[in-house]
Motif scaffolding. Structure first.
Motif, mmCIF file in Angstrom:
data_model
loop_
_atom_site.group_PDB
_atom_site.id
_atom_site.type_symbol
_atom_site.label_atom_id
_atom_site.label_comp_id
_atom_site.label_asym_id
_atom_site.label_seq_id
_atom_site.Cartn_x
_atom_site.Cartn_y
_atom_site.Cartn_z
ATOM 1 N N UNK A 32 0.880 -1.168 -0.207
ATOM 2 C CA UNK A 32 0.094 -0.111 0.023
ATOM 3 C C UNK A 32 0.882 1.331 0.030
ATOM 4 N N UNK A 33 1.999 1.189 0.827
ATOM 5 C CA UNK A 33 2.781 2.448 1.124
ATOM 6 C C UNK A 33 3.362 2.582 -0.303
ATOM 7 N N UNK A 34 4.074 1.580 -0.923
ATOM 8 C CA UNK A 34 4.804 1.865 -2.006
ATOM 9 C C UNK A 34 3.906 2.309 -3.285
ATOM 10 N N UNK A 35 2.903 1.538 -3.644
ATOM 11 C CA UNK A 35 1.931 2.025 -4.603
ATOM 12 C C UNK A 35 1.492 3.525 -4.394
ATOM 13 N N UNK A 36 0.925 4.035 -3.279
ATOM 14 C CA UNK A 36 0.792 5.432 -3.243
ATOM 15 C C UNK A 36 1.783 6.326 -3.189
ATOM 16 N N UNK A 55 -7.402 11.075 -3.731
ATOM 17 C CA UNK A 55 -8.609 10.139 -3.234
ATOM 18 C C UNK A 55 -8.442 8.831 -4.044
ATOM 19 N N UNK A 56 -8.590 9.002 -5.305
ATOM 20 C CA UNK A 56 -8.731 7.848 -6.213
ATOM 21 C C UNK A 56 -7.537 6.935 -5.999
ATOM 22 N N UNK A 57 -6.285 7.455 -5.966
ATOM 23 C CA UNK A 57 -4.996 6.483 -5.981
ATOM 24 C C UNK A 57 -5.215 5.818 -4.555
ATOM 25 N N UNK A 58 -5.162 6.575 -3.427
ATOM 26 C CA UNK A 58 -5.299 6.130 -2.168
ATOM 27 C C UNK A 58 -6.144 4.984 -2.040
ATOM 28 N N UNK A 59 -7.392 5.117 -2.816
ATOM 29 C CA UNK A 59 -8.622 4.086 -2.455
ATOM 30 C C UNK A 59 -8.145 2.894 -3.556
ATOM 31 N N UNK A 60 -7.692 3.023 -4.711
ATOM 32 C CA UNK A 60 -7.291 1.838 -5.442
ATOM 33 C C UNK A 60 -6.045 1.268 -4.948
ATOM 34 N N UNK A 61 -5.312 1.819 -4.153
ATOM 35 C CA UNK A 61 -4.175 1.143 -3.545
ATOM 36 C C UNK A 61 -4.564 0.239 -2.462
ATOM 37 N N UNK A 62 -5.587 1.017 -1.582
ATOM 38 C CA UNK A 62 -6.203 0.042 -0.500
ATOM 39 C C UNK A 62 -6.743 -1.048 -0.898
ATOM 40 N N UNK A 105 -9.142 -8.133 9.151
ATOM 41 C CA UNK A 105 -9.246 -6.461 9.105
ATOM 42 C C UNK A 105 -8.211 -5.991 10.126
ATOM 43 N N UNK A 106 -8.174 -6.383 11.502
ATOM 44 C CA UNK A 106 -7.594 -5.607 12.469
ATOM 45 C C UNK A 106 -6.041 -5.948 11.970
ATOM 46 N N UNK A 107 -5.556 -6.946 11.551
ATOM 47 C CA UNK A 107 -4.250 -7.205 11.270
ATOM 48 C C UNK A 107 -3.631 -6.493 9.990
ATOM 49 N N UNK A 108 -4.654 -6.480 8.773
ATOM 50 C CA UNK A 108 -4.356 -5.970 7.680
ATOM 51 C C UNK A 108 -4.984 -4.667 7.114
ATOM 52 N N UNK A 109 -6.129 -4.587 7.551
ATOM 53 C CA UNK A 109 -6.785 -3.076 7.206
ATOM 54 C C UNK A 109 -6.727 -2.031 8.153
ATOM 55 N N UNK A 110 -6.616 -2.247 9.335
ATOM 56 C CA UNK A 110 -6.468 -1.287 10.301
ATOM 57 C C UNK A 110 -5.019 -0.435 9.911
ATOM 58 N N UNK A 111 -3.977 -1.251 9.877
ATOM 59 C CA UNK A 111 -2.576 -0.520 9.885
ATOM 60 C C UNK A 111 -2.812 0.297 8.476
ATOM 61 N N UNK A 112 -3.376 -0.120 7.374
ATOM 62 C CA UNK A 112 -3.530 0.519 6.235
ATOM 63 C C UNK A 112 -4.331 1.828 6.551
ATOM 64 N N UNK A 113 -5.405 1.895 7.265
ATOM 65 C CA UNK A 113 -6.072 3.048 7.376
ATOM 66 C C UNK A 113 -5.313 3.982 8.291
ATOM 67 N N UNK A 138 -11.899 3.937 7.067
ATOM 68 C CA UNK A 138 -12.291 3.268 8.224
ATOM 69 C C UNK A 138 -13.877 2.681 7.941
ATOM 70 N N UNK A 139 -14.587 3.022 7.428
ATOM 71 C CA UNK A 139 -16.021 2.467 6.904
ATOM 72 C C UNK A 139 -15.848 1.534 5.860
ATOM 73 N N UNK A 140 -14.956 1.875 4.668
ATOM 74 C CA UNK A 140 -14.868 1.009 3.403
ATOM 75 C C UNK A 140 -13.890 -0.201 3.726
ATOM 76 N N UNK A 141 -12.970 -0.027 4.394
ATOM 77 C CA UNK A 141 -11.999 -1.301 4.317
ATOM 78 C C UNK A 141 -12.578 -2.577 5.087
#
Lengths: 224, 211
Positions: A32-36, A55-62, A105-113, A138-141
């Protein structure tokens, strides 16, 4: 009570497993970090353009990062036989599925958010826009994880499952992408982001209700 | 009481068995025989509900297992080819986790004691990844010592076990049957019981399901 205890047991187990095998967690986050971060480097330091695409880039990367982690969601459980035991546990399978998705989600989604606002700085987003970005993710992932679990359940035991998951799940994630990125854009352009965030929340509730049932059904089919 | 009625199972293009019927009473052990590929594992997984049969049904106390759902799986302990333990967790964690999912949590001390009984003294807190095949199997089989379920379905439970462990497991199975439990198992070992009844079921290419 036993149902809730089983849910907690699964969440705890998967979090412990994630802590003992950190590669899955970190590969998702760094992807995620690298793509963004690649976009500002590739496009150049034109602030107006960057602000527009942020917004588009961050969301697509997520979206792509959460697909990356999905492949292992049920595959390891299937290989070592714990999936069979989960199916034969005296608790409804969808509860256990919900536990697995929550831990995932807690392990992979939350750090990303948590990382997203920091990355948004590269795109010169204002503080209120960063805040909305955080809320929308936070709502989407969690919804992405829930929907992705259906794909992961359908593809266990298949070769090249990872690509197949993306093909199955990405089209279903389009509404989340539209409203997620839209929320930030609406904030930047001054239209107000509330409508988009409500829509995201509604999608999350819908996914929360239906996805675990669909995933449980898919697991029963795949485990045969 | 477990009733298997006119069960038929098709894997791929091949019909493994058809019209298979038998009844298993409390205090009985059913020993499945058959050469490799004759459908022993498929039959066991079908009885558990992991595989949907293409015909017939499995009844538990007269009611369809599919309809009973979790009420039936609560009465069942299944041990398959795969151990069902997490490689990154140690024996204690694996056992306690399984018990929590089964709805009967146990304390750390209790788990420690049970693993000691299955012969894992000194290996209780090592991750399963570093254990040998036989030791992993022992962690899995430790569940049987804690199982309150009347029906045990054991698919080749003796593989990878040494002589002492085989003997120990045989005694556990015998005890379970004596207490009025039911066991369905496949193995190439002989299982002797002091009480209760052993029944044999032979599956072949043209299985007609005679018990």
């Amino acid at each position: 009570m036993a149902m809730f205890d089983a849910f907690r047991a699964i969440v705890l187990r998967d979090l412990v497993l994630a802590m003992r095998r950190k590669t899955d967690v970190f590969s998702t986050l760094f992807f995620f970090v690298i793509v963004v971060s690649l976009f500002p480097l590739g496009i150049g330091p034109e602030m107006n353009t960057l602000r527009l695409i942020a917004p588009g880039v961050v969301w697509v990367a997520a979206l792509l990062a959460s697909m990356l982690a999905l492949e292992r969601l049920f595959a390891t459980d299937h290989e070592d036989g714990t999936l069979e035991q989960m199916i034969l546990a005296p608790q409804p399978l969808f509860v256990l599925v919900l536990g697995k998705v929550a831990a995932h989600w807690l392990a992979t989604g939350l750090p990303l958010v948590a990382m997203a606002p920091l990355l948004g700085l590269q795109y010169d987003l204002s503080v209120p826009a960063l805040e909305i970005l955080l809320y929308s993710l936070l709502l989407g992932t969690p919804a992405l994880s829930l929907i992705g679990a259906i794909g992961a359940a359908l593809t266990i035991g298949l070769r090249g499952g990872g690509v197949l998951i993306s093909l199955l799940v990405l089209p279903l994630c389009i509404p989340i992408l539209i409203f997620g990125a839209g929320a930030v854009e609406a904030n930047v352009s001054g239209l107000g982001e509330q409508g988009h965030l409500f829509m995201l929340a509604a999608l999350l509730v819908l996914a929360l209700l239906l996805a675990p049932l669909a995933t449980a059904a898919a697991l029963r089919v795949s485990a045969e | 009481m477990l009733d298997v009625v006119e069960l038929e199972c098709v894997r791929g293009d091949r019909r493994l068995f058809t019209g298979l019927s038998f009844t298993l009473q409390l205090g009985e052990l059913l020993h499945l025989h058959g050469h490799n590929g004759s459908g022993k594992t498929t039959l066991m997984r079908t009885i558990c509900g992991l595989i949907r049969p293409s015909g017939g049904e499995v009844l538990w106390n007269g009611e369809s297992c599919r309809k009973l759902g979790e009420e039936f799986t609560a009465e069942l302990t299944y041990i398959g080819h795969r151990n069902g333990i997490k490689e990154d967790l140690n024996g204690i964690e694996n056992l306690r986790l399984h018990c929590r999912l089964a709805g009967a949590p146990i304390t750390r001390e209790h788990a420690w004691e049970v693993l000691e009984r299955v012969g894992l003294r000194g290996h209780e807190d090592l991750p399963a990844r570093v254990l040998s095949q036989g030791q992993k199997r022992r962690v899995t089989l430790a569940r049987l010592l804690l199982s309150e379920a009347p029906l045990w379905i054991l698919d080749e439970p003796f593989t990878a076990l040494d002589m002492a462990a085989v003997e120990f497991l045989q005694s556990i199975i015998a005890q379970h049957v004596e207490r009025g439990g039911m066991v369905i198992l496949t193995t190439h070992q002989q299982v002797s019981l002091t009480r209760g009844q052993v029944r044999q079921l032979r599956l072949g290419w043209k299985a007609d399901g005679n018990v």
